[in-house]
Design a protein around this motif. Structure first.
Motif, PDB file in Angstrom:
ATOM      1  N   LEU A 139       2.522  -8.504  -4.610  1.00  0.00           N
ATOM      2  CA  LEU A 139       1.184  -8.058  -4.245  1.00  0.00           C
ATOM      3  C   LEU A 139       0.896  -8.299  -2.779  1.00  0.00           C
ATOM      4  O   LEU A 139       0.325  -7.440  -2.090  1.00  0.00           O
ATOM      5  CB  LEU A 139       0.141  -8.781  -5.110  1.00  0.00           C
ATOM      6  N   GLU A 140       1.303  -9.437  -2.252  1.00  0.00           N
ATOM      7  CA  GLU A 140       1.072  -9.735  -0.834  1.00  0.00           C
ATOM      8  C   GLU A 140       1.851  -8.800   0.071  1.00  0.00           C
ATOM      9  O   GLU A 140       1.366  -8.403   1.141  1.00  0.00           O
ATOM     10  CB  GLU A 140       1.439 -11.196  -0.555  1.00  0.00           C
ATOM     11  N   ASN A 141       3.073  -8.426  -0.330  1.00  0.00           N
ATOM     12  CA  ASN A 141       3.858  -7.468   0.450  1.00  0.00           C
ATOM     13  C   ASN A 141       3.118  -6.148   0.606  1.00  0.00           C
ATOM     14  O   ASN A 141       3.186  -5.512   1.660  1.00  0.00           O
ATOM     15  CB  ASN A 141       5.204  -7.212  -0.226  1.00  0.00           C
ATOM     16  N   LEU A 142       2.428  -5.740  -0.448  1.00  0.00           N
ATOM     17  CA  LEU A 142       1.696  -4.474  -0.400  1.00  0.00           C
ATOM     18  C   LEU A 142       0.398  -4.602   0.387  1.00  0.00           C
ATOM     19  O   LEU A 142       0.042  -3.720   1.179  1.00  0.00           O
ATOM     20  CB  LEU A 142       1.402  -3.996  -1.825  1.00  0.00           C
ATOM     21  N   ASN A 143      -0.294  -5.703   0.184  1.00  0.00           N
ATOM     22  CA  ASN A 143      -1.585  -5.883   0.849  1.00  0.00           C
ATOM     23  C   ASN A 143      -1.458  -6.069   2.348  1.00  0.00           C
ATOM     24  O   ASN A 143      -2.325  -5.644   3.120  1.00  0.00           O
ATOM     25  CB  ASN A 143      -2.324  -7.089   0.255  1.00  0.00           C
ATOM     26  N   VAL A 144      -0.375  -6.705   2.785  1.00  0.00           N
ATOM     27  CA  VAL A 144      -0.272  -7.071   4.194  1.00  0.00           C
ATOM     28  C   VAL A 144      -0.143  -5.853   5.113  1.00  0.00           C
ATOM     29  O   VAL A 144      -0.470  -5.928   6.299  1.00  0.00           O
ATOM     30  CB  VAL A 144       0.914  -8.046   4.409  1.00  0.00           C
TER      31      VAL A 144
END
Length: 238
Positions: A97-102
């Protein structure tokens, strides 16, 4: 948006790799870039995205009528070009999820159906199941899905992929191929540099073949290349 490459010469400190490359990618067009190892596919991908090395020696790369040839990487990205790099290169210390949000970005040119976390998870349901997992713990296929999803989260108008099938198991490759075919029908322009000829010909509506002179030796429809055994043998050793 459209991409127009003219008389492009690209090299490294000790060698010239591309010599007079020319091609176009129209809005919504899916183009496959084929060629044997070492012919310059990744060099061309890096040049289009502004990555250094290599260095553009001469020529032009126009995107939506603007020459992006020597623009910094972040400006090329903001213009609407996204890269799925060879080897995935996900952020291993971040969750899925963090990979996508960043990297999430909305652009003025976004469509009425922008790429969001929810849309990426619908596109790759496996990523939703692994949303809280560290990217380093994902399988190779899951990391490739994440690399594609991460690029889509920038809401590009041109998606460039470098060897997306590399190292994938056949069952995972089937999923990736199906999803890439879905992108083709979504109206997103795609350039895919590939070794897997069958995959490339299945998802592209135009094909470019680069040869050992660093030029585009052949350009045409997938059906024409698939049906020409002598051409496949000469340029791709098939």
């Amino acid at each position: 948006m459209s991409l127009r490459v003219r008389d492009l010469h690209v090299g490294y400190a000790t060698a010239r790799v591309l010599n007079g490359v020319e091609f176009d990618i129209a809005d919504g067009q899916s183009v496959a870039l084929l060629g044997r190892n070492g012919m310059g596919k990744t060099t061309l991908v890096r040049a289009l995205c502004g990555l250094r090395p290599p260095a553009v020696v001469s020529g032009s790369i126009e995107y939506d009528g603007v020459d992006i040839c020597r623009m910094p990487v972040h400006r090329i990205s903001r213009a609407g070009i996204a890269l799925v790099p060879q080897g995935r290169r996900v952020f291993g210390s971040l969750t899925t999820l963090e990979n996508l949000n960043v990297v999430s970005r909305r652009r003025a040119a976004d469509s009425d159906d922008p790429w969001t976390i929810e849309r990426v998870f619908d596109f790759f349901p496996r990523l939703a199941e692994r949303s809280g997992s560290m990217a380093r713990s994902l399988s190779g296929g899951e990391q490739q899905m994440l690399a594609i999803g991460r690029a889509l989260m920038t809401n590009p108008s041109l998606l460039i992929m470098d060897e997306p099938s590399e190292g994938l198991a056949p069952s995972v490759l089937d999923v990736i191929q199906d999803r890439l075919a879905g992108l083709r029908s979504s109206g997103l322009a795609v350039l895919i540099a590939e070794q897997n000829v069958d995959l490339a010909l299945d998802i592209a509506d135009h094909v470019l073949v680069i040869d050992d002179s660093g030029t585009i030796a052949w350009s045409g429809l997938p059906e024409a290349l698939r049906g020409d055994e002598s051409l496949l043998e000469r340029h791709l050793s098939i």
